[in-house]
Design a protein around this motif. Sequence first.
Motif, short mmCIF file in Angstrom:
data_model
loop_
_atom_site.label_atom_id
_atom_site.label_comp_id
_atom_site.label_asym_id
_atom_site.label_seq_id
_atom_site.Cartn_x
_atom_site.Cartn_y
_atom_site.Cartn_z
N SER A 86 3.62 16.66 -6.14
CA SER A 86 2.95 15.51 -5.53
C SER A 86 1.81 16.00 -4.64
CB SER A 86 3.93 14.69 -4.70
OG SER A 86 3.27 13.61 -4.05
N ILE A 87 0.63 15.44 -4.86
CA ILE A 87 -0.54 15.74 -4.02
C ILE A 87 -1.13 14.41 -3.56
CG2 ILE A 87 -2.80 16.81 -3.92
CD1 ILE A 87 -1.97 18.65 -6.17
N PHE A 88 -1.19 14.23 -2.25
CA PHE A 88 -1.77 13.02 -1.67
C PHE A 88 -2.92 13.43 -0.76
CE2 PHE A 88 -2.48 9.24 0.66
CZ PHE A 88 -1.89 8.19 -0.03
N THR A 89 -4.09 12.83 -0.99
CA THR A 89 -5.28 13.18 -0.22
C THR A 89 -5.86 11.96 0.48
OG1 THR A 89 -5.83 14.92 -1.80
CG2 THR A 89 -7.57 14.23 -0.30
N PHE A 90 -6.11 12.09 1.80
CA PHE A 90 -6.87 11.12 2.57
C PHE A 90 -8.26 11.70 2.81
CE2 PHE A 90 -2.44 10.68 3.79
CZ PHE A 90 -2.22 9.33 3.97
N TYR A 91 -9.29 10.90 2.63
CA TYR A 91 -10.63 11.34 2.98
C TYR A 91 -11.43 10.17 3.54
CZ TYR A 91 -15.51 12.70 2.74
OH TYR A 91 -16.81 12.95 3.08
N SER A 92 -12.06 10.39 4.70
CA SER A 92 -12.88 9.37 5.33
C SER A 92 -14.35 9.75 5.24
CB SER A 92 -12.49 9.17 6.79
OG SER A 92 -13.39 8.29 7.43
N PRO A 93 -15.15 9.03 4.45
CA PRO A 93 -16.57 9.34 4.37
C PRO A 93 -17.35 8.97 5.64
CG PRO A 93 -16.06 7.39 3.07
CD PRO A 93 -14.75 7.95 3.53
N THR A 94 -16.76 8.14 6.49
CA THR A 94 -17.44 7.78 7.75
C THR A 94 -17.08 8.74 8.88
OG1 THR A 94 -15.65 6.17 8.13
CG2 THR A 94 -17.72 5.34 7.19
N LEU A 132 -10.60 6.77 1.77
CA LEU A 132 -10.23 6.84 0.36
C LEU A 132 -8.97 7.67 0.24
CD1 LEU A 132 -13.77 7.74 -1.07
CD2 LEU A 132 -12.68 5.48 -1.11
N THR A 133 -8.04 7.24 -0.61
CA THR A 133 -6.83 8.02 -0.84
C THR A 133 -6.59 8.18 -2.33
OG1 THR A 133 -5.14 6.28 -1.02
CG2 THR A 133 -5.86 6.89 1.20
N ALA A 134 -5.90 9.26 -2.69
CA ALA A 134 -5.50 9.49 -4.08
C ALA A 134 -4.18 10.24 -4.08
CB ALA A 134 -6.57 10.28 -4.83
N ARG A 135 -3.25 9.79 -4.88
CA ARG A 135 -1.97 10.47 -5.06
C ARG A 135 -1.80 10.81 -6.54
NH1 ARG A 135 3.45 10.41 -2.88
NH2 ARG A 135 2.98 8.72 -1.40
N ALA A 182 0.82 -1.21 0.00
CA ALA A 182 0.00 0.00 0.00
C ALA A 182 0.85 1.26 0.00
CB ALA A 182 -0.94 0.00 1.20
N ASP A 183 0.21 2.39 -0.27
CA ASP A 183 0.84 3.70 -0.31
C ASP A 183 0.37 4.51 0.89
OD1 ASP A 183 2.16 5.97 -1.08
OD2 ASP A 183 0.95 6.37 -2.86
N TYR A 184 1.25 4.72 1.86
CA TYR A 184 0.96 5.47 3.09
C TYR A 184 -0.07 4.79 3.99
CZ TYR A 184 3.46 9.75 1.62
OH TYR A 184 4.41 10.67 1.25
#
Length: 446
Positions: free
Chosen positions: A385-393, A369-372, A149-151
């Motif tokens: 480089s842009i890395f985003t973490f987002y938790s819908p819960t 959810l993550t996106a890089r 995995a990534d991060y």
Amino acid sequence: MLKHSLYATKILALLILFSYPLHAAQNTTDDWADDGWGDDEAVSPWKISGFIEGAYGHFTQNQTQINSLSESENLYSNSRSNSPLKEVRARINVNYSTLHFDITAKGELLFDQVLNNNKFLVRELNIQASPFDFLDIKIGKQVLTWGTADYLFINDLFPKDWQSFFSGRDDEYLKAPSNSVKTSWFINDYTLDVVWTPEFTEDNFIRGERFSFYSPQLQQQIAPESFTYQEPNDEQWFTRLSTTQQGVEYALYGYKGRWTTPEGINSSQLPYFPKMNSVGASIRAPLYKGLFNAEIVNYNSIENTEAYHSNTYFTPHSQQRFLIGYETELIKNVTLNTQYYVEHTKNYSQLANSYAYPEQLKDKNRQLLTARLTIRALQQTLVYSIFTFYSPTDHDGYLKSSISYRQDDHWLYSVGANIFWGKEDFTFFGQHQKNSNIWAKVRYQF
């Protein structure tokens, strides 16, 4: 500690003893081939490199004072620095390589103005050898990692440095070193890695001196001047069995030790590291125009039983964790990596009924959810480089961005930001909203 040091010394002596005659025997077949008439210069077994780096970060919000639970107890600091990162670091890397063994040493002088602390750090100091064709051994302080995995680290339970991660230090420092013995056994198309860490090595977790965090016990954001917790001194075991078949990578993982952050509260109201075992698996394979990966793991929180409840106030429940990811090159020099992660807590109703503040519990199936997005330009000397973490819960997230420019073989310049947001101040990322920061670094490599 002395017992473990003596044990490691014996292993090291046997390693050198076994590796020397094997390599010597292999070299006898070349005695006639080397007649001494060659003009090639001898290659030095020494390799030396390093860097000097200056780094500065600044919080994007004013750091409010944190009140203590009790003035007499003096448990919590009422002052915060406006910077999570203000340091000069000098690194020296030394590698000595022979036919019989390799020695790696990485040391650093760190002048840390955030903590007003100047110190010498040993990043790595280890010896590696192959006494047999089917066996590699590495002993000493080393940085270990595995997984796909990534991060997101679910089967990788080696120590992490979250203070470095959130402050803008290089990604290298997210992986913390440990004093370990690693053996790799090669059996046909399979590799069995076994790692033994004689003394438990925890994560460098958020504890107050650099970043504040939410305390469920105090129901507020705190920044302890000294964070007191119960330290274990037992061992950790890590195993991985891996293989590659027709371009597909498979791996099985095992872990025996403790949670690597103080997830529990003992009967003395002190945070501690409950015992935990895990078993997991991963796969990585080419898919369409990219690379697919997946991991699954079961965390067995073995202290969450009636037998331990008399000695603990709270212990985490067992969990199952799962992730899938996909990485692809959208166009030349533009790469996208996405991941979906689920954290399932077992016996959730029991946890909710016994927890003092059930409304603050994370969901039974916490999702992330993550996106890089990575963009390389100017012959790959300029990297966005842009890395985003987002938790819908949890309804929170974390944006980690950076721009780096390599001027030449020596000079590297970087700027970036760590931005947190959240609906509540007790969720995983929401508690760090006031820890959002921007940073800049200059590095000279030699």
